[in-house]
Each structure stands twice: as C-alpha cells, then as structure tokens.
Write an enzyme that holds these catalytic residues in place. Sequence first.
Site, PDB file in Angstrom:
ATOM      1  N   GLU A 194      -5.129  -3.737   2.087  1.00  0.00           N
ATOM      2  CA  GLU A 194      -3.959  -3.615   1.201  1.00  0.00           C
ATOM      3  C   GLU A 194      -3.833  -2.207   0.659  1.00  0.00           C
ATOM      4  O   GLU A 194      -2.737  -1.644   0.575  1.00  0.00           O
ATOM      5  CB  GLU A 194      -4.083  -4.624   0.045  1.00  0.00           C
ATOM      6  N   GLU A 195      -4.969  -1.632   0.284  1.00  0.00           N
ATOM      7  CA  GLU A 195      -4.958  -0.335  -0.401  1.00  0.00           C
ATOM      8  C   GLU A 195      -4.468   0.813   0.491  1.00  0.00           C
ATOM      9  O   GLU A 195      -4.150   1.883   0.002  1.00  0.00           O
ATOM     10  CB  GLU A 195      -6.352  -0.007  -0.955  1.00  0.00           C
TER      11      GLU A 195
HETATM   12 CO    CO Z   1      -5.075  -1.166  -5.807  1.00  0.00          CO
HETATM   13 ZN    ZN Z   2      -4.520  -4.381  -5.613  1.00  0.00          ZN
END
Ligand code: CO
Ligand code: ZN
Length: 333
Positions: A194-195
């Site tokens: 996600e990052e």
């Molecule tokens: Co984050």
């Molecule tokens: Zn997050």
Amino acid sequence: MKAIIEQLTQAFGPSGYETEVTALIREMIKDQADEIRTDVLGNLIAVKNGSPDGKKIMFAAHTDEIGIVITYIDDKGFLRFSNVGGVGIATLVGSRVRFANGTIGVIYQEGKTQWKELTLDKLYIDIGATSREEALQKVRVGEFGIFHRDFADLGGRLVSKAMDDRIGCAVLVEALKRISNPKNTLYFVFTTQEEVGLRGARTAAFGIEPDLGVALDVTLTGDTPEAFPMAVELGKGAAIKVKDSSLIAHPRVKDLMVELCETKGIPYQMEVLARGGTDAGAIHVSKEGVPSGTISIPSRYVHSPSEMVDLGDVQACVDLVLAIAQADLEGVI
Ligand code: CO
Ligand code: ZN
C-alpha cells in the site's frame, strides 16, 4: 486486543516483504475463516460466508510498513539508503533500523550537514561494522529495513512503529473473531504494498469483484500543538472518510456508515484528509467500479516510528465493521 496489536506492530514487513506479517495473521484467524488464500502479490484473503441474499464486501487493511532499502555500502562499512514509501526526514536522525536477519543500524547525518538542508543522500546507516567486508557479513545492497521502535502501552492510548496499518489489520482480526453467521459474504483482505502505491489492493479487488469496498487505515488528527487545522481528534471515535487524494467516498457508502453509527451508538467523526490515500483508492476504480469508503483509525505522528492510537477509537472501528457485515445492503449499493 492489546496483545494482538503489540504482536502485529512489532512484526517485520516493509512493502514487498510482508510474509512475516501475513503468516502471523493467518495463524491468528485460521479457525475463524471459511477459506484463507494468498494471491500472487502476497495479499492474504480470508473469506467468511454469508447468507445467499447478502452482498460481497471487501474489507482491506494493509500489512506493509514504510522503511528503507540499502543502495550502497562504502569502504568503512557505512550504508547509504533510499526510502520505501513516505518517510519523514525529520524523524530519521538518531533513529534505528532493523533488517530481516535482526541486524540493527543507527541513522545519522553527515557531519557538516545543516538541519535545513537535510536530504536522504546526506544520511547514512551505521551497523557497527569497521569495513565493507564486515558489513557484508550482515547486509547486502538491495536489502529492506524497517524503523525499529518498541511498542508502548500508555493506558488508553498505544504507541508503536507500524500502527499504519497494523492497527487496521488488528481491527479486522478482532472483527473476524466476533462474527458468526454474517448477512453478507465478507472478504477480509490483508493487502501488500500500500505504501508504495496501493498495489496489493488493486489485484485483490480485481479478483474478488466486491459489491462494496471498505478500507481500514489510519488518518491524521488536528488535535496536537499548532496542528494543521483538521476536525479529527484522537479519542473521538471512528473517522468516516469523506475524501482524500485517492478517493471520494461513495455518498451512499459514507451515509450508510453514518447511519449505522447513529443507530448503534458508535462514536464517530467525519474526516476530510487534505493529502494521502488508502487502499479504497485502488478498490473503487477496479473493473467497472466498486462503491467504496474508508473507516479511518485516528492516529498521531503518522509515518514516524511512534504512531499513537486510542483504544476507544479502535473499538469503535471494530463495531462499525461488524455493523456493516450485518447490514442489509439491498438498495444501498
Ligand atoms: Co502509511
Ligand atoms: Zn496506511
């Protein structure tokens, strides 16, 4: 639940290397899910079957955390590095990193660097080696590290590295433990990467084709000294997202969350995040589109090694997940 949060936040899982975290979660939920699988990008997908007239809901929390990757090792054994995800430069000098094999290093700045000209290429990592050869006994170029910091229980509030987003994972683990016979079929997706751009959520949503997408992730607060004006406060309940850089929450999904909180007495607050995104940003544009929203866990000091959450807020988020799982979505989505 504190024990679960401590275990999850202390695990090693920079983007792309989340297997320690997903293995831990698999162990925690193995008796609660009807089916558990992993996909190519490493997403852990746990399914809880609902009734035939229910809908398909994808809940997503990301397992990865921000970190660093080694780019160069010099003759004296000092490491140079690049960021993995959004790393705040002001949090780095004097902090420590940990690599997969347990090696610890200290981040510091080149001697002549002034604070205001601090950039990543003025920083190095010292792992206690006296030469490149000695450093190579412990690490390699291309190895990923995380920011090393203990978990602390402050009473009603908890502090750790990687609350973003292991706290979201903990909310889903807890919700799954408390659900029996849900109305809707639930996909609890513990996403990867996600990052670095909501990558795991993208492939997971494509495969699942949910009728409704809900991300669980941290959001910022406006309740600290001289904070950027923002209505979210720690301890004031689950934050229902209206908008961030990745998503405008579907109005009916947002309204459903508000209505469920009102009828069930779950403390909540509305969230508009000026900058940042969550997995819902990838889910809602999957295939022909998925009505989506985000339940945010208010957190102070996001993307520092000391992210702080309030246990009451965490509880409210669990309750909202449970309410959505049982909601009649006919005509809503
Ligand atoms: Co984050
Ligand atoms: Zn997050």
